[in-house]
Motif scaffolding. Structure first.
Motif, PDB file in Angstrom:
ATOM      1  N   THR A 202      40.435  23.706   7.717  1.00 34.48           N
ATOM      2  CA  THR A 202      38.902  23.365   7.596  1.00 34.48           C
ATOM      3  C   THR A 202      38.399  22.837   8.907  1.00 34.48           C
ATOM      4  O   THR A 202      39.035  22.581   9.679  1.00 34.48           O
ATOM      5  CB  THR A 202      38.734  22.608   6.145  1.00 34.48           C
ATOM      6  OG1 THR A 202      37.285  22.433   5.920  1.00 34.48           O
ATOM      7  CG2 THR A 202      38.961  20.865   6.949  1.00 34.48           C
ATOM      8  N   GLY A 203      37.148  23.212   8.832  1.00 35.34           N
ATOM      9  CA  GLY A 203      36.016  22.516  10.061  1.00 35.34           C
ATOM     10  C   GLY A 203      35.410  21.486  10.042  1.00 35.34           C
ATOM     11  O   GLY A 203      35.555  20.730   8.829  1.00 35.34           O
ATOM     12  N   SER A 204      34.231  21.342  10.670  1.00 35.24           N
ATOM     13  CA  SER A 204      33.426  20.210  10.615  1.00 35.24           C
ATOM     14  C   SER A 204      32.092  20.977  10.254  1.00 35.24           C
ATOM     15  O   SER A 204      31.156  20.551  11.090  1.00 35.24           O
ATOM     16  CB  SER A 204      33.394  19.287  11.717  1.00 35.24           C
ATOM     17  OG  SER A 204      32.519  18.211  11.509  1.00 35.24           O
ATOM     18  N   HIS A 205      32.022  21.792   9.430  1.00 33.54           N
ATOM     19  CA  HIS A 205      30.652  22.567   9.250  1.00 33.54           C
ATOM     20  C   HIS A 205      29.406  21.831   8.883  1.00 33.54           C
ATOM     21  O   HIS A 205      29.675  20.702   7.996  1.00 33.54           O
ATOM     22  CB  HIS A 205      30.850  23.698   8.216  1.00 33.54           C
ATOM     23  CG  HIS A 205      30.014  24.860   8.240  1.00 33.54           C
ATOM     24  ND1 HIS A 205      30.444  25.860   9.126  1.00 33.54           N
ATOM     25  CD2 HIS A 205      28.726  25.042   7.732  1.00 33.54           C
ATOM     26  CE1 HIS A 205      29.595  26.746   8.873  1.00 33.54           C
ATOM     27  NE2 HIS A 205      28.345  26.412   8.126  1.00 33.54           N
ATOM     28  N   ASN A 206      28.574  21.983   9.565  1.00 29.51           N
ATOM     29  CA  ASN A 206      27.145  21.087   9.399  1.00 29.51           C
ATOM     30  C   ASN A 206      27.433  19.695   9.434  1.00 29.51           C
ATOM     31  O   ASN A 206      26.892  18.843   8.728  1.00 29.51           O
ATOM     32  CB  ASN A 206      26.524  21.331   7.995  1.00 29.51           C
ATOM     33  CG  ASN A 206      26.026  22.877   8.022  1.00 29.51           C
ATOM     34  OD1 ASN A 206      26.637  23.926   7.734  1.00 29.51           O
ATOM     35  ND2 ASN A 206      24.723  23.048   8.315  1.00 29.51           N
TER      36      ASN A 206
END
Length: 288
Positions: A202-206
């Motif tokens: 996963t990423g660090s979206h928013n």
């Protein structure tokens, strides 16, 4: 009120899931959406993808009654908020978990409207990540609502499914990981949080990783690969550090190879065994 209804019949032995709509009528915030959900095989993702989801739902995979552990897991597939890798990061995992006695719910959360190949569209949009995150911001907030609504549904129907209300977990892949983390990070209502969670590549979206940890110590399983083509691996390490520094139970697995989106696919690499490590973790924490 979370009154949901069945739109497909279910057979535990054939593994044909029932599909439960998460809202009566139009989902709040997307009342004007009138497009229809589509599904096709993606050559880029090498799996079936679902896109143009306007009516959020869950696909339910029940275990055999004699195997039921009382544990439930909500599964959020990835796809860049433009599609859902519905098999590799959804139903394939659901079937595996249900065979182990877990009631699995595959979440079909709302997505950006897409008029052409969603995989290619995502690759184009990722060339300007800042603009893409701005575009998906409203969708991420809707998807948090969809995931919370699903968790509420599972707990409110626990008796029906033979589920322990204190054993409701969630697992998300890529964008789906952001959806799962949104139910934890910055969520002031701990009753809407899963009891355990997993986030894969996963990423660090928013800026989701900037939010505070939840008010209860939710065990977290994190997994990724060093050669992730979207270069999201450092985000997994940051997430691990965030949980570790809070004194929350956390486990991290970073494989040297596996790329992005490995899910339940087979590459004849050590990363293929992540599901075994996840099940070991579930057992260690008393959920399997």
């Amino acid at each position: 009120m979370i009154l949901l209804f069945v739109v497909l019949n279910f057979s535990a032995f054939s593994q044909v899931p029932e599909e439960i709509l998460l809202y009566q009528g139009k989902a709040p915030g997307s009342e004007n959406w009138d497009w229809k959900q589509k599904e096709e095989y993606s050559d880029l993702f090498k799996t079936e993808v679902v896109y143009n989801v306007a009516a959020p739902s869950v696909l339910v995979f029940r275990p055999e009654k004699t195997k039921n552990t009382g544990t439930a897991v909500l599964i959020a597939p990835g796809g860049g908020f433009l599609s859902l890798s519905i098999n590799r990061e959804g139903t394939d995992l659901a079937k595996r978990l249900s065979s182990e006695g877990i009631t699995a719910f595959v979440l079909k959360y709302r997505l950006l409207k897409c008029d052409q190949d969603p995989a290619k569209t995502m690759i184009e949009k990722l060339k300007d990540r800042e603009a893409f995150e701005k575009e998906t911001g409203p969708i991420v907030r809707m998807d948090q609502d969809d995931a919370v609504q699903a968790i509420r549904y599972i707990r409110s129907h626990a008796r029906e499914y033979g589920i322990n209300k204190d054993k409701v977990g969630a697992i998300g892949f890529s964008a789906g990981g952001t959806v799962v983390l949104s139910t934890l990070l910055g969520n002031e209502n701990v009753n809407d949080c899963p009891d355990f969670a997993a986030a894969l590549y996963t990423g660090s979206h928013n800026g989701i990783l900037d939010r505070p940890v939840p008010g209860k110590k939710v065990p977290l399983f994190i997994c990724g690969a060093s050669d992730d083509q979207l270069k999201l691996t450092p985000k997994s390490i940051l997430l691990y550090t965030k949980w570790y520094e809070a004194g929350y139970p956390v486990e991290l697995h970073i494989y040297s190879t596996g790329d992005h989106g490995f899910g339940m696919g087979k590459q004849n690499l050590p990363v293929d065994t992540w599901i075994d490590r996840y099940e070991d973790w579930l057992k260690q924490n008393g959920f399997l």
